[in-house]
Design an enzyme around this catalytic site. Structure first.
Site, PDB file in Angstrom:
ATOM      1  N   SER A 203       0.805  -1.223   0.000  1.00 13.42           N
ATOM      2  CA  SER A 203       0.000   0.000   0.000  1.00 13.42           C
ATOM      3  C   SER A 203       0.840   1.276   0.000  1.00 13.42           C
ATOM      4  O   SER A 203       0.488   2.267  -0.631  1.00 13.42           O
ATOM      5  CB  SER A 203      -0.954   0.011   1.198  1.00 13.42           C
ATOM      6  N   HIS A 249       0.774   4.549   4.433  1.00 11.63           N
ATOM      7  CA  HIS A 249       0.097   5.214   3.317  1.00 11.63           C
ATOM      8  C   HIS A 249       0.598   6.647   3.143  1.00 11.63           C
ATOM      9  O   HIS A 249       0.925   7.083   2.031  1.00 11.63           O
ATOM     10  CB  HIS A 249      -1.414   5.214   3.549  1.00 11.63           C
TER      11      HIS A 249
END
Length: 298
Positions: A203, A249
């Protein structure tokens, strides 16, 4: 993000945008500054003013000399190649291959490769983590997935974003953005998250590609509203869903955007130097953060 020619018959979408003349079906608002045919980011070759299509460059419309003077280049100065998604395919294959290994070896393999700052591992019966000298975890964890839904979502995202970003940057620059973004996400997670909290997944690198795409869209004057909407939705999910490493992230997003800024806005006369310098500075910053965090933990 690629497409079409400047006559009344050229294909248009419902909003009146023409399609790239080399990639029918890809809407674009950019035209070649020489032939005025619509071109998508895959086909944009940086010119002194605006962009040219590969055919105008290839037919000698430029003013350079020598065998490479008119070689088509991406907006970041990379070479335009026949298979413009090769690295994306390889990255997907690596992630899938690692997932197969996880299914075969299960928890012990995960315990040896996921991102852990500093903790006691029952599976290994030992103290493990980046702070214990296992720096490789900062990178191996970015190729690691345990659940089918997790890898499926990440690989679909990687495939979609890779097909947008890789052709616009070129292979080597795309690899740099992807790996540095993944490393940046791991670094921020290592810095902020609890040292015994494991994390894994691609991610961070994928958010880095989101940041890269936002910068590229701004660079070629695309409509930023859809880009901002996608980023806002992704960040909303990051902070509202349980079990998400928001540090990974955000770290990936920031690093991906910063590296791409250095790649696509580098002055042409010193392009390679500025691009390499940007990547080196980001890498040095991550190393410095990791060293400082390690000292604080040990």
């Amino acid at each position: 993000m690629d497409q079409a020619p400047g006559s009344p018959q050229e294909p248009q979408d419902a909003h009146g945008l023409p399609s790239c003349y080399r990639h029918p079906g890809r809407d674009t608002g950019i035209r070649c500054t020489r032939c005025e045919r619509p071109i998508c980011p895959d086909c944009m070759v940086s010119a002194s003013v605006g962009f040219q299509c590969p055919e105008c460059v290839r037919t000698g419309s430029g003013t350079g000399h020598g065998p490479t003077a008119n070689q088509p280049r991406t907006v970041a100065g990379g070479t335009i190649v026949a298979d413009s998604f090769l690295v994306t395919k390889i990255l997907v294959a690596i992630n899938v291959a690692v997932f197969v290994v996880v299914l075969a070896l299960r928890d012990r393999f995960v315990a040896e490769t996921d991102l852990i700052g500093y903790a006691f591992s029952p599976q290994l019966n030992a103290v493990v983590g980046v702070a214990d000298g296992e720096w490789y975890r900062l990178l191996t964890s970015t190729f690691l997935h345990q659940e089918v839904s997790h890898i499926l979502f990440n690989m679909v995202s990687l495939w979609f974003l890779g097909r947008l970003v890789e052709p616009a940057l070129g292979r080597s620059r795309f690899i740099a953005v992807y790996l540095l973004s993944g490393l940046g996400g791991s670094t921020l997670a290592y810095l902020i998250a609890a040292p015994n909290q494991p994390s894994l997944g691609a991610s961070g690198a994928i958010f880095g590609l989101m940041g890269a795409f936002a910068v590229l869209a701004r660079r070629v004057n695309l409509d930023m509203r859809p880009v901002i909407a996608i980023l806002a939705l992704s960040l909303l999910l990051t902070f509202t869903r349980e079990g998400i490493s928001w540090e990974g992230h955000i770290g990936g997003l920031v690093v991906g955007a910063l590296v791409t800024l250095g790649l696509v806005y580098a002055p042409r006369e010193h392009r390679t130097l500025v691009q390499v310098g940007t990547c080196a500075l980001v890498l040095l910053a991550t190393v410095g953060i990791v060293v400082a965090r390690t000292v604080s933990l040990t």
